[in-house]
Design an enzyme around this catalytic site. Structure first.
Site, short mmCIF file in Angstrom:
data_model
loop_
_atom_site.label_atom_id
_atom_site.label_comp_id
_atom_site.label_asym_id
_atom_site.label_seq_id
_atom_site.Cartn_x
_atom_site.Cartn_y
_atom_site.Cartn_z
CG HIS A 59 -30.71 11.99 -53.18
ND1 HIS A 59 -31.52 12.92 -52.57
CD2 HIS A 59 -30.62 10.69 -53.08
CE1 HIS A 59 -32.06 12.46 -51.69
NE2 HIS A 59 -31.61 10.32 -51.94
CB ILE A 67 -22.92 -3.64 -51.31
CG1 ILE A 67 -22.07 -2.92 -51.46
CG2 ILE A 67 -21.91 -4.46 -53.17
CD1 ILE A 67 -22.73 -2.33 -49.66
#
Length: 398
Positions: free
Chosen positions: A200, A359
């Site tokens: 990440h 989203i």
């Protein structure tokens, strides 16, 4: 995905976050394997004030960022006309940060596709009527990657007070809705092979203007971000390589950065209800504005540019390593921990959801599949146990 992007990628790593999954049969005794779906749309979140509650009424929030509009082509810039109109503005921190994150997105996506050897990123470009937009890229079901997302966004909006607190991670109460600018790149890379670690990274820049009911208050700005490694199995040479690359990037600016941001990373990615970290750390920083702005822009750029040399050599080494069903199941259990952290604790996810972010971009950090077993405990001394022990007791790798 922390996330940072902005409302979508901006803060690592998300409308309210509801895990969307297929429910297991109530009669099944097998472990739950979950597939996360991100195609459903949710209504604008409700923002309820104390006055509203006293009147037993609720109104829809009008202070979130605007609904995105799909675009056929990437614009030269997502900055509003006023921000990008002059030569001077083209040299602004906003403009240079946007340029940096878009270049980083291109280079990381090129490296991911090259490592995969077959998969290609799907790209969505979107904008907002009031200015700003983003580019979301996802490679899914590739040769090497189960799911790889690399998003950038540049957004303008107005934060309700609770979203401001989510962004700042504090209980500070602003007098009212806070106009903001946010730009960032956020990525989560989930390989298929359990010997290849998840990565990440997220780098972001925030500005807030004076609240509407407090004109004249000073503009605030800050940088945030980090890069962290989440393996299912520990290969010490890989973890040392990763942390050494982070340290080199930090040491170019301040020798205190790596130890400070390494500890911050260990503390931030802590799953409180499990008593363990999400992975084996890296660096993390937020609300950083106590150094020269130019220096911090250069630091964020250096960190973003260190992603490929820190990670891709590990992937090339591990992507074809043979693995067993047992090892794959353990990877899925650790993916479950990843999901728990992102949906419960991650400030970026919280910010995106509270501001009505895109989203699909916000939930791109979630893996395609994850697994939960009841009361699972790895055998003491096993390779799985060693990973869990390192997540519970952070180590100094270099």
């Amino acid at each position: 995905m922390a996330s940072c992007a902005c409302a979508a990628t901006i803060v690592s790593s998300p409308s309210y976050a509801i895990p969307l999954f297929t429910s297991p049969s109530s009669s099944s005794s097998s472990p739950t394997t979950t597939k996360f779906l991100t195609k459903q749309r949710w209504k604008t979140p409700l923002i309820e004030t104390k006055t509203m509650r006293s009147k037993k009424s609720v109104v829809r929030a009008t202070v979130s960022i605007e609904k995105e509009t799909p675009e056929a082509e990437r614009p030269e810039t997502f900055l509003r006309g006023g921000d990008a109109a002059t030569a001077a503005e083209s040299l602004s921190v906003r403009a240079r940060f946007e340029k940096m994150i878009r270049e980083a997105q291109d280079s990381v996506c090129d490296a991911i596709e090259a490592a995969d050897g077959g998969g290609k990123f799907k790209e969505d470009v979107w904008s907002r009527p009031g200015g700003g937009g983003g580019i979301s890229r996802v490679l899914q079901d590739g040769v090497v990657w189960e799911k790889a997302g690399v998003n950038v966004s540049v957004v303008y909006g107005v934060m309700p007070p609770d979203a401001y607190r989510a962004a700042k991670g504090s209980a500070d109460q602003k007098p009212g809705p806070v106009p903001f600018f946010a730009a960032g790149i956020s990525s989560v890379l989930h390989p298929k092979n359990p010997h290849a670690p998840t990565l990440h990274f997220n780098y972001r820049y925030f500005e807030t203007d004076a609240p509407k009911d407090a004109p004249g208050a000073p503009r605030q700005w800050w940088f945030g971000g980090g890069t962290d490694l989440t393996p299912a199995y520990i290969f010490e040479e890989d973890v040392k390589h990763f942390h050494s690359t982070q340290k080199r990037a930090c040491d170019k600016f301040d020798p205190t950065f790596y130890p400070r941001f390494k500890k911050w990373c260990d503390d931030y990615f802590y799953i409180k209800h499990r008593g363990e970290r999400r992975g084996l750390g890296g660096i993390f920083f937020d609300d950083l504005n106590d150094y020269d702005q130019e220096m911090l822009l250069s630091f964020a750029t250096e960190c973003a540019n260190s992603v490929i040399p820190a990670y891709i050599p590990i992937i090339e080494k591990r992507k074809d390593t043979p693995f067993t069903d047992h090892q794959k199941a353990w990877q899925q259990l650790r993916r479950g921990r990843y999901v728990e952290f992102n949906l419960v604790y991650d400030r970026g996810t919280t910010f995106g959801l509270k501001t009505g972010g895109r989203i699909e971009s916000i939930l791109v950090s979630l893996p395609l599949t994850a697994r939960w077993e009841y009361d699972h405990k790895p055998e003491e001394g096993s390779e799985e146990w060693k990973l869990l022990d390192a997540c519970m007791n952070p180590k100094e790798w270099i």
